[in-house]
Design an enzyme around this catalytic site. Structure first.
Site, mmCIF file in Angstrom:
data_model
loop_
_atom_site.group_PDB
_atom_site.id
_atom_site.type_symbol
_atom_site.label_atom_id
_atom_site.label_comp_id
_atom_site.label_asym_id
_atom_site.label_seq_id
_atom_site.Cartn_x
_atom_site.Cartn_y
_atom_site.Cartn_z
ATOM 1 N N HIS A 420 0.827 -1.205 0.000
ATOM 2 C CA HIS A 420 0.000 0.000 0.000
ATOM 3 C C HIS A 420 0.860 1.254 0.000
ATOM 4 O O HIS A 420 0.618 2.207 -0.743
ATOM 5 C CB HIS A 420 -0.926 0.013 1.221
ATOM 6 C CG HIS A 420 -1.706 1.285 1.359
ATOM 7 N ND1 HIS A 420 -1.256 2.364 2.102
ATOM 8 C CD2 HIS A 420 -2.868 1.674 0.801
ATOM 9 C CE1 HIS A 420 -2.130 3.346 1.996
ATOM 10 N NE2 HIS A 420 -3.116 2.959 1.230
ATOM 11 N N CYS A 750 34.141 2.346 -25.860
ATOM 12 C CA CYS A 750 33.351 2.331 -24.634
ATOM 13 C C CYS A 750 34.056 3.047 -23.486
ATOM 14 O O CYS A 750 33.625 2.960 -22.340
ATOM 15 C CB CYS A 750 33.019 0.895 -24.237
ATOM 16 S SG CYS A 750 34.466 -0.164 -23.973
#
Length: 805
Positions: A420, A750
């Site tokens: 919740h 990279c």
């Protein structure tokens, strides 16, 4: 009532929300249209909205309800006082005889259909304005479980009617602008699934934190599902990559996280209570609620339900412990991520490192908040909450909503990503860290703290008020480029944060982070625990508990972590670098000191390719190969490309490729491509020879600069000498690109250089490099530089500064 107050699920659909509310309309829609596609939904019936109105009219309570609402709106009564008075009006009323008879008759018919004379049912509230695309109404009304017999059923129905006026429901309708009397309540009476003997939980067809649409997120706990929804347990979490579910033989479960699951809800035996909370057994806490077949079946249902409704969905499921069958017991639209813009997103980042977190848990949202902790242990004390504070509590339920929306952030001891507290935090746009375990004891009242959900799916709470940045990223402003622009990524927890970036894949996926942060143990220590200390051995047993063997633990954690890195940009390639720890880094892993030599210069020592065929690590490398084979052939990520780092000679390349083949990773089989990091001068000088052995190169500019210039990249003393723009380095890069293209293979980069220096990115474009892989946080600005370079005349980068003698 002019028509029957009872509507069976198989006779209603999504067009009947005005009559039976969103929850029941959706149940009917699934029973009627999806049962034939294999989605199981327990049978049942609904009462009509007219039945609710007839209840109010027969008991003549409308005027009294309006009067109580007026006293609240005028400030003459508190929300709690008005809500209690209205609910009492319902509870003191009688169900009209005609309605009572219709409900009881339908219940008897349901018992006959089920072949169960003492059938237990779930009695669910379904408001006629709920479960709409722009309003979830999550938990606003009540559900009653394990209801048996006429009297208990009518009592549950009366309580359902009353729950339309819970304090949270009154407050929520005001916030959303719904008139209280424009909303009616339908009751759903549904055959109970014996999940008290198995498990249940919640499933979303979208990642609830990042909005990544290609995964189903499943939470699971033992017993009835209320514990998961309420957040009173820390559930298991499973992620299924939806695009690969229909691929033959693929089992794309990309995350399985074991929850503590300390409690479970069961049916009560005897007395007036219908359910009870009990502690789980040690065996239950250490076991997953669902096996892989169950997880995959739920994942397929998520795809079917989402496709039918044409939008992301929030579902509740249950497993029957008597039959072993799974059921969906509820489905409604996901209302938070589905409503966010797809053309932009916000990025939060701490300006400084926060040090060791005080507590950690599941991150809800991606924002950062700071403020004073306000510790509240139970709902009776919520009046003590201070606006703008960070709410710290054990768990929340719908009664907490009025103060949750006044909080800067929320921290709970218990609950998972579908609790919740998590659901409401997302809807309110309030960052939360849930399931910390001990926040209410660790965080003192009024303590200054910073709550950070910007570091992936693990949220951290740091000491003090830390400064942070917030950036709005406009995806529409990112230009397209001829050069493929990819991302470097290492942390599976943060992989989904950047899925909106228009990247053409993952140019560098580092497995070191997964080994260091998630596996935590040296692979050879997992294979040979007899060679490590007693204490390390104990810690290894603790880490690997629940797995068939320590080796299986390594393979499963590594393979699912790699799959999670590969998922956001599938089907574009994901280039996964084999482990490239240095010996000093490996020795810091659990049990590592027993297997690692001490080296004077680990940066140039026993690292990369040299480890993979060496008897000191060969068995550990076999585990890496097993994991990569599992990623490609079992999980289904054939877009994964393997990259070999720090390969010094062609002969060494041959040895590594041979060992990989021995372990089921033969280049070319099943489309497997193998790349090499181009980061050693020998890689450039002998590029033609290396190109015969590999399908592509990726330039590692950090190591290449270090080795060309003879500069230790980690040395503060030599920092001014380390520059990728040095002419010698640039000549090496240029030659590598030229030779790769001459050999007919792809080449990318990279390293950090293009992220750090726009002119270096322009140089790479001018050299016609195939791809540039960037860190995600530099992606947007560097894309602009690349696009500009592609449209400009050839330009040379600014040379590195010349140091004075």
């Amino acid at each position: 009532m002019t028509e029957s107050p009872i509507l069976w699920f198989d006779k209603i659909g999504i067009g009947d929300i005005a009559s039976v509310g969103g929850k029941n309309a959706s149940l009917g829609e699934m029973v009627r249209t999806l049962s034939g596609k294999g989605v199981r939904v327990p049978n049942g019936f609904a009462t009509s909205a007219d039945a609710y109105r007839s209840f109010i009219a027969a008991n003549r309570i409308e005027a009294a309800i309006r009067a109580q609402l007026a006293t609240y709106e005028e400030g003459k009564a508190t929300l709690q006082e008005a809500g209690h008075a209205i609910r009492s009006l319902f509870l003191d009323s009688e169900v009209p005889p005609a309605l009572a008879d219709a409900i009881q008759t339908a219940y008897d018919e349901l018992k006959t259909r089920a072949g169960a004379p003492n059938l237990a049912v779930a009695v669910r509230s379904s408001a006629t304005a709920e479960d709409l695309p722009d309003a979830s109404f999550a938990g606003q009304q009540e559900t009653f479980l394990n209801v048996r017999g006429h009297r208990a059923l009518l009592d549950a129905c009366r309580r359902c009617f009353a729950s339309l006026f819970t304090d949270r429901a009154i407050s929520y309708r005001q916030t959303k602008g719904f008139d209280h009397f424009d909303v009616a309540l339908s009751i759903g009476v549904q055959q109970m699934v014996r999940s008290d003997l198995a498990g249940s939980g919640v499933m979303f067809s979208i990642d609830t934190e990042s909005g990544f649409p290609n995964v189903a997120v499943i939470s699971a706990a033992w017993g009835l599902g209320e514990t998961v929804v309420q957040g009173s347990v820390d559930p298991d979490k499973y992620l299924v990559f939806k695009p690969l579910l229909e691929q033959a033989n693929a089992r794309p479960i990309i995350e399985k996280s074991l929850g503590k699951k300390a409690l479970k809800m069961r049916y009560a035996e005897g007395g007036s209570k219908r359910t009870r909370i009990v502690e789980t057994s040690p065996a239950e806490r250490e076991a997953f609620v669902l096996d892989d077949d169950d997880i995959l079946e739920l994942g397929r249902w998520a795809v079917i339900v989402e496709a039918h409704y044409g939008r992301p969905m929030d579902m509740e499921w249950a497993k029957d412990g008597e039959t072993g069958l799974l059921y969906l017991v509820q489905a409604r639209p996901e209302t938070v991520q589905a409503g966010l813009s797809r053309s932009s997103f916000q990025r939060y980042q701490l300006k400084t490192k926060g040090g060791t977190p005080l507590v950690t848990g599941a991150a809800i949202g991606s924002a950062i908040a700071s403020g004073q902790a306000c510790v509240i242990h139970n709902a009776a004390d919520i009046g003590q909450f201070r606006d703008g504070a960070i709410l710290v509590t054990g768990t929340t339920d719908p009664d907490w909503v009025p103060i949750m929306k006044r909080a800067a952030g929320i921290i709970t001891d218990h609950g998972g990503a579908t609790s919740h507290a998590a659901i409401v935090s997302r809807e309110l746009g309030v960052p939360a860290v849930v399931g910390t375990g001990n926040a209410t004891t660790v965080l003192g009242q009024e303590k200054a703290i910073t709550l950070c959900c910007a570091e992936g799916d693990v949220g951290s709470v740091y000491d003090g008020l830390l400064a942070f940045d917030r950036e709005e990223i406009d995806l529409g402003a990112i230009p397209t480029t001829r050069t493929d622009v990819m991302v470097n990524i290492a942390n599976p927890a943060a992989a989904f944060q950047w899925w909106r970036l228009p990247a053409k894949g993952v140019g560098l996926a580092r497995m070191e982070f997964i080994i260091n942060a998630l596996i935590k143990a040296h692979p050879m220590a997992l294979l040979h625990p007899e060679r490590v200390s007693a204490e390390d051995n104990r810690l290894i047993r603790e880490l690997t508990r629940g797995h068939a063997s320590p080796a299986d633990y390594f393979v499963e954690i590594l393979s699912r972590g790699i799959a999670k890195l590969a998922a956001p940009y599938h089907p574009y390639p994901a280039i996964v670098r084999l482990s490239d720890f240095k010996t000093n880094e490996y020795s810091h892993l659990l049990g590592g000191r027993a297997f690692e030599p001490e080296e004077e210069n680990p940066m140039l020592g026993f690292r990369g390719a040299s480890r993979y065929y060496d008897e000191r690590y060969r068995e550990g490398f076999a585990l890496e190969c097993r994991a990569l084979k599992h990623v490609r052939e079992t999980l289904g990520f054939t877009n994964v490309i393997i990259m070999v780092p720090f390969c010094r000679t062609p002969a060494e390349a041959d040895r590594v490729l041979a060992v990989m083949a021995e372990n089921g990773l033969r280049r070319g089989d099943n489309g497997l491509q193998v790349y090499m990091m181009c980061e050693i001068p020998s890689n450039v000088i002998l590029a033609e020879e290396f190109a015969k052995r590999f399908d592509g190169f990726s330039i590692g500019s950090n190591d290449l600069t270090q080795l060309v210039l003879g500069v230790d990249r980690d040395s503060d003393l030599l920092a001014t000498l380390f520059d990728e723009r040095d002419e010698a380095v640039m000549r090496m890069v240029s030659e590598a690109i030229r030779k790769a293209h001459a050999a007919g293979i792809k080449i990318g980069i990279c390293g950090q250089a293009p992220s750090n220096y726009p002119d270096f990115a322009a140089f790479l474009v001018n050299e016609c490099i195939d791809s540039i892989s960037l860190n995600p946080d530099s992606f947007v600005r560097t894309m602009a530089h690349i696009s500009q370079a592609e449209q400009s005349p050839r330009a040379e980068p600014t040379p590195a500064p010349v140091l004075a003698a």
